[in-house]
Design a protein around this motif. Structure first.
Motif, PDB file in Angstrom:
ATOM      1  N   ALA A  10       0.925  -1.095   0.076  1.00  0.00           N
ATOM      2  CA  ALA A  10       0.008  -0.152  -0.041  1.00  0.00           C
ATOM      3  C   ALA A  10       0.902   1.311  -0.109  1.00  0.00           C
ATOM      4  CB  ALA A  10      -0.884  -0.026   1.206  1.00  0.00           C
ATOM      5  N   SER A  11       0.291   2.279  -0.407  1.00  0.00           N
ATOM      6  CA  SER A  11       1.135   3.455  -0.441  1.00  0.00           C
ATOM      7  C   SER A  11       0.102   4.588  -0.116  1.00  0.00           C
ATOM      8  CB  SER A  11       1.876   3.820  -1.482  1.00  0.00           C
ATOM      9  OG  SER A  11       1.208   3.927  -2.605  1.00  0.00           O
ATOM     10  N   ASP A  12       0.753   5.912   0.020  1.00  0.00           N
ATOM     11  CA  ASP A  12      -0.049   7.262   0.057  1.00  0.00           C
ATOM     12  C   ASP A  12      -1.327   7.191   0.988  1.00  0.00           C
ATOM     13  OD1 ASP A  12       1.647   8.850  -1.931  1.00  0.00           O
ATOM     14  OD2 ASP A  12       0.926   7.160  -3.458  1.00  0.00           O
ATOM     15  N   ILE A  13      -1.001   6.660   2.269  1.00  0.00           N
ATOM     16  CA  ILE A  13      -2.095   6.607   3.173  1.00  0.00           C
ATOM     17  C   ILE A  13      -2.328   7.923   3.594  1.00  0.00           C
ATOM     18  CG2 ILE A  13      -2.743   5.706   5.558  1.00  0.00           C
ATOM     19  CD1 ILE A  13      -2.690   3.497   3.347  1.00  0.00           C
ATOM     20  N   HIS A  14      -1.320   8.779   3.639  1.00  0.00           N
ATOM     21  CA  HIS A  14      -1.534  10.264   4.023  1.00  0.00           C
ATOM     22  C   HIS A  14      -2.256  10.462   5.377  1.00  0.00           C
ATOM     23  CE1 HIS A  14       0.716  12.362   0.584  1.00  0.00           C
ATOM     24  NE2 HIS A  14       0.069  11.381   0.112  1.00  0.00           N
ATOM     25  N   ALA A  15      -2.117   9.902   6.482  1.00  0.00           N
ATOM     26  CA  ALA A  15      -2.732   9.913   7.455  1.00  0.00           C
ATOM     27  C   ALA A  15      -2.625  11.225   8.107  1.00  0.00           C
ATOM     28  CB  ALA A  15      -2.254   9.000   8.663  1.00  0.00           C
ATOM     29  N   GLY A  16      -3.876  11.975   8.605  1.00  0.00           N
ATOM     30  CA  GLY A  16      -4.198  13.171   8.910  1.00  0.00           C
ATOM     31  C   GLY A  16      -4.449  14.141   7.969  1.00  0.00           C
ATOM     32  N   ASP A  45       2.273 -12.272   5.198  1.00  0.00           N
ATOM     33  CA  ASP A  45       3.445 -12.053   5.927  1.00  0.00           C
ATOM     34  C   ASP A  45       3.902 -10.939   6.461  1.00  0.00           C
ATOM     35  OD1 ASP A  45       3.891 -14.941   5.978  1.00  0.00           O
ATOM     36  OD2 ASP A  45       4.190 -14.741   3.893  1.00  0.00           O
ATOM     37  N   PHE A  46       3.726  -9.675   5.465  1.00  0.00           N
ATOM     38  CA  PHE A  46       3.984  -8.423   6.223  1.00  0.00           C
ATOM     39  C   PHE A  46       3.404  -7.470   5.023  1.00  0.00           C
ATOM     40  CE2 PHE A  46       7.580  -9.608   3.263  1.00  0.00           C
ATOM     41  CZ  PHE A  46       7.759  -8.296   2.537  1.00  0.00           C
ATOM     42  N   VAL A  47       3.251  -6.143   5.666  1.00  0.00           N
ATOM     43  CA  VAL A  47       2.697  -4.991   4.761  1.00  0.00           C
ATOM     44  C   VAL A  47       3.859  -4.216   4.418  1.00  0.00           C
ATOM     45  CG1 VAL A  47       1.444  -3.131   5.096  1.00  0.00           C
ATOM     46  CG2 VAL A  47       0.651  -5.212   6.100  1.00  0.00           C
ATOM     47  N   LEU A  48       4.134  -3.863   3.139  1.00  0.00           N
ATOM     48  CA  LEU A  48       4.888  -2.974   2.538  1.00  0.00           C
ATOM     49  C   LEU A  48       4.255  -1.491   2.528  1.00  0.00           C
ATOM     50  CD1 LEU A  48       7.803  -2.048   1.699  1.00  0.00           C
ATOM     51  CD2 LEU A  48       7.222  -2.902  -0.423  1.00  0.00           C
ATOM     52  N   LEU A  49       4.558  -0.391   3.096  1.00  0.00           N
ATOM     53  CA  LEU A  49       4.141   0.743   3.075  1.00  0.00           C
ATOM     54  C   LEU A  49       4.960   1.551   2.031  1.00  0.00           C
ATOM     55  CD1 LEU A  49       2.618   1.779   6.310  1.00  0.00           C
ATOM     56  CD2 LEU A  49       1.352   0.960   4.243  1.00  0.00           C
ATOM     57  N   GLY A  50       4.820   1.929   0.731  1.00  0.00           N
ATOM     58  CA  GLY A  50       5.411   2.592  -0.187  1.00  0.00           C
ATOM     59  C   GLY A  50       5.487   4.013  -0.109  1.00  0.00           C
ATOM     60  N   GLY A  51       5.358   4.529   1.188  1.00  0.00           N
ATOM     61  CA  GLY A  51       5.509   5.942   1.309  1.00  0.00           C
ATOM     62  C   GLY A  51       4.298   6.682   1.792  1.00  0.00           C
ATOM     63  N   ASP A  52       4.712   7.972   2.337  1.00  0.00           N
ATOM     64  CA  ASP A  52       3.639   8.998   2.616  1.00  0.00           C
ATOM     65  C   ASP A  52       2.550   8.365   3.596  1.00  0.00           C
ATOM     66  OD1 ASP A  52       4.809  10.789   1.333  1.00  0.00           O
ATOM     67  OD2 ASP A  52       3.606  10.379  -0.398  1.00  0.00           O
ATOM     68  N   GLY A 119       8.394   8.425   2.201  1.00  0.00           N
ATOM     69  CA  GLY A 119       7.832   9.227   1.207  1.00  0.00           C
ATOM     70  C   GLY A 119       8.264  10.637   1.254  1.00  0.00           C
ATOM     71  N   PHE A 120       7.995  11.158  -0.094  1.00  0.00           N
ATOM     72  CA  PHE A 120       8.282  12.564   0.049  1.00  0.00           C
ATOM     73  C   PHE A 120       7.169  13.189  -0.381  1.00  0.00           C
ATOM     74  CE2 PHE A 120       9.740  16.482  -2.366  1.00  0.00           C
ATOM     75  CZ  PHE A 120      10.492  17.050  -1.190  1.00  0.00           C
ATOM     76  N   ASN A 121       6.405  14.185   0.411  1.00  0.00           N
ATOM     77  CA  ASN A 121       5.352  14.828   0.117  1.00  0.00           C
ATOM     78  C   ASN A 121       5.732  16.261  -0.338  1.00  0.00           C
ATOM     79  OD1 ASN A 121       2.629  15.561  -0.156  1.00  0.00           O
ATOM     80  ND2 ASN A 121       2.246  16.004   2.106  1.00  0.00           N
ATOM     81  N   GLY A 122       5.774  16.407  -1.467  1.00  0.00           N
ATOM     82  CA  GLY A 122       6.200  17.657  -2.228  1.00  0.00           C
ATOM     83  C   GLY A 122       6.856  17.505  -3.497  1.00  0.00           C
ATOM     84  N   ILE A 123       6.747  16.341  -4.133  1.00  0.00           N
ATOM     85  CA  ILE A 123       7.414  16.370  -5.363  1.00  0.00           C
ATOM     86  C   ILE A 123       6.655  17.175  -6.487  1.00  0.00           C
ATOM     87  CG2 ILE A 123       8.228  14.670  -7.420  1.00  0.00           C
ATOM     88  CD1 ILE A 123       8.794  12.804  -5.019  1.00  0.00           C
TER      89      ILE A 123
END
Length: 127
Positions: A10-16, A45-52, A119-123
């Motif tokens: 998963a990626s880009d959860i942007h919690a908040g 087996d695991f979760v990979l959070l691909g940023g943010d 992750g980088f928020n602001g690209i």
């Protein structure tokens, strides 16, 4: 035990994101909970959070609390983790007070490991 590895990516959860806005203030937390719930139901087996994971680089206390609460709910349990870290902990954790990966720590019951990529928020893309 299977030789297969089951990963939820998963990626880009942007919690908040939307915190304090009437209609969308809980949406990011609902999305994170759906992700973690699905991972638990599918016995990955695991979760990979691909940023943010967080929307802001310094999240509010409310956002931190919500995320930690969800991680505790879904990730801390007695489920056996069928992975082992093969990297040298002396290299990986050389500048840390921790000397092993948390799912191998006998003092923490991590049953669903999460690996997160910063992750980088602001690209900005220009064409």
């Amino acid at each position: 035990m299977s030789d297969n590895i089951r990963i939820l990516i998963a990626s880009d959860i942007h919690a908040g994101y939307g915190e304090g806005k009437k209609i969308i203030d809980e949406d990011s937390f609902i999305g994170l909970e759906e992700t973690l719930s699905h991972a638990a139901q599918q016995d990955v087996d695991f979760v990979l959070l691909g940023g943010d994971l967080f929307h802001e680089s310094i999240p509010t206390r409310y956002t931190e609390h919500k995320v930690i609460s969800l991680l505790r709910k879904y990730c801390l349990n007695d489920r056996e983790v069928a992975m082992q870290m093969i990297s040298d902990p002396k290299e990986v954790f050389e500048n840390s007070q921790f000397k092993l990966v948390n799912y191998e720590d006998p003092n923490i019951n991590v049953g669903l490991p999460i690996f997160s990529i910063h992750g980088f928020n602001g690209i900005r893309y220009f064409t």
